[in-house]
Motif scaffolding. Sequence first.
Motif, PDB file in Angstrom:
ATOM      1  N   ALA A  26       9.397   6.480 -10.157  1.00  0.00           N
ATOM      2  CA  ALA A  26       9.167   5.502 -11.229  1.00  0.00           C
ATOM      3  C   ALA A  26       7.793   5.663 -11.858  1.00  0.00           C
ATOM      4  O   ALA A  26       7.647   5.644 -13.092  1.00  0.00           O
ATOM      5  N   ILE A  27       6.777   5.845 -11.016  1.00  0.00           N
ATOM      6  CA  ILE A  27       5.415   5.996 -11.538  1.00  0.00           C
ATOM      7  C   ILE A  27       5.292   7.282 -12.348  1.00  0.00           C
ATOM      8  O   ILE A  27       4.668   7.305 -13.411  1.00  0.00           O
ATOM      9  N   SER A  41       6.983  14.268  -9.535  1.00  0.00           N
ATOM     10  CA  SER A  41       7.221  13.134  -8.635  1.00  0.00           C
ATOM     11  C   SER A  41       7.271  13.593  -7.179  1.00  0.00           C
ATOM     12  O   SER A  41       6.678  12.961  -6.299  1.00  0.00           O
ATOM     13  N   PHE A  60       4.315  12.948  -4.290  1.00  0.00           N
ATOM     14  CA  PHE A  60       4.680  12.339  -3.013  1.00  0.00           C
ATOM     15  C   PHE A  60       4.209  13.204  -1.845  1.00  0.00           C
ATOM     16  O   PHE A  60       3.660  12.699  -0.857  1.00  0.00           O
ATOM     17  N   SER A  65       9.957   8.665  -1.812  1.00  0.00           N
ATOM     18  CA  SER A  65       9.890   7.254  -2.192  1.00  0.00           C
ATOM     19  C   SER A  65      10.182   7.123  -3.682  1.00  0.00           C
ATOM     20  O   SER A  65       9.571   7.803  -4.508  1.00  0.00           O
ATOM     21  N   TYR A  66      11.112   6.244  -4.035  1.00  0.00           N
ATOM     22  CA  TYR A  66      11.476   6.069  -5.435  1.00  0.00           C
ATOM     23  C   TYR A  66      10.320   5.501  -6.256  1.00  0.00           C
ATOM     24  O   TYR A  66      10.327   5.592  -7.478  1.00  0.00           O
ATOM     25  N   GLU A  67       9.353   4.933  -5.571  1.00  0.00           N
ATOM     26  CA  GLU A  67       8.162   4.438  -6.264  1.00  0.00           C
ATOM     27  C   GLU A  67       7.449   5.579  -6.990  1.00  0.00           C
ATOM     28  O   GLU A  67       6.958   5.407  -8.109  1.00  0.00           O
ATOM     29  N   TYR A  68       7.415   6.751  -6.367  1.00  0.00           N
ATOM     30  CA  TYR A  68       6.755   7.907  -6.990  1.00  0.00           C
ATOM     31  C   TYR A  68       7.545   8.393  -8.199  1.00  0.00           C
ATOM     32  O   TYR A  68       6.960   8.838  -9.189  1.00  0.00           O
TER      33      TYR A  68
END
Length: 402
Positions: free
Chosen positions: A369-370, A33, A37, A364-367
């Motif tokens: 989660a993905i 992750s 990023f 980024s927490y998006e990374y």
Amino acid sequence: MLEIKPIFYALLRSKVGAVLLLIQIAITTAIVSNAAFIINDRIEYLNQPTGYQEDNMFKFNVMMFGTDVDLIQQVELDEATLRQMPGVVNAVHINAVPLSGGGSSTTFRLKPAPDKAKTDNASYFETDEHGLDTLGVELIAGRNFTQDEVVINRDFSKHPNVALATKALMDEFFPDGDGLGKILYMGDQPLKVVGIIGMMKGPWLKLEERKDKSVILPLLYPHKLQQFLVRTEPGQRAEVMKQIESVMHQSYGKRVIQDLTGLDKKKANYVAEDLLMMRMLVILISVLVLVTALGIFGLTLFNINKRTKQIGTRRALGARKSAIVKFFVVENSIICLAGLVLGVCGAVVLGQQLMTQYSVPALSYEYVAITALGVFVMSLLAVIGPAKRAANIAPSIATRTI
């Protein structure tokens, strides 16, 4: 029914392998992750607009060893010679090259030093009235400086009184957008901003605080080591570069041409470490994902070999193939979810440490989660094959192994 209880007991009987896989999934999630990023951040950094026609520009240095020439006159002659070459749009003597990682910067102020005033750091370029056109950047307000405003000297006894500044710098000093015509101070020297430039990166892309902030000064300071910047017509750069050495020597022979380099290559040399780091992170991600997938595959095969008798017995008692597949999928999912919870926490902690120790942007927490979703899907795909193999164990195996 998902048979959680028997699955849990089965994991307790072979907990070493399960714990190792859990740790592997956690490490993979945390590292991948953050690496993903950083890779995306580096891609944006490497592909950021600069404001220059990099493919149509080049620079070169001239080292003078002759003493029988006036440097100021020779620089002016060299500039005129370069501008007359076929395929050349414009050329200038300049103190620093954009995107090269080397140049000059200083603090600009709203009041002369040492008075207290708002300050900001910016790179600066010293060149003549042809500098704006050679750089190929957009003048969005005001005007270029004129030939009469260019100061030419060897001892800095004279100073320019006008300048061009980028919008990024002027917005820092004048947020209302009324900076045109205002005075900035370079130390105690006043500079009237007669023109505002749009996008124009400085020599340092890695220095966030001043990469978009630059000032062009109408100043020519010839010395033994000179630097020229040339912009050519599209597709003409290579041909012009081939002729530079002979053209310059025809004008004056007692000098050496050095570092004849395209602006795009100069930038590539500057960001080479970042590109190498990005490639290494891609390899790291690939290896981690592959090793984790092989770990899941291997652990499932190991459990199948250990439980051949158990699986055969269940098949003999009427268990369907789908139930056997579901058993191993659920077992793997439990391990994976536990590893992901640990890995997500590890990713956040690692991201904070990278931000603190190496000035990496906040993760980024998006990374996260993905990455977690990707690892979970990968684990399911890795277990499907061995699970199907387990489902194909014949019921007769149970009696053969009693």
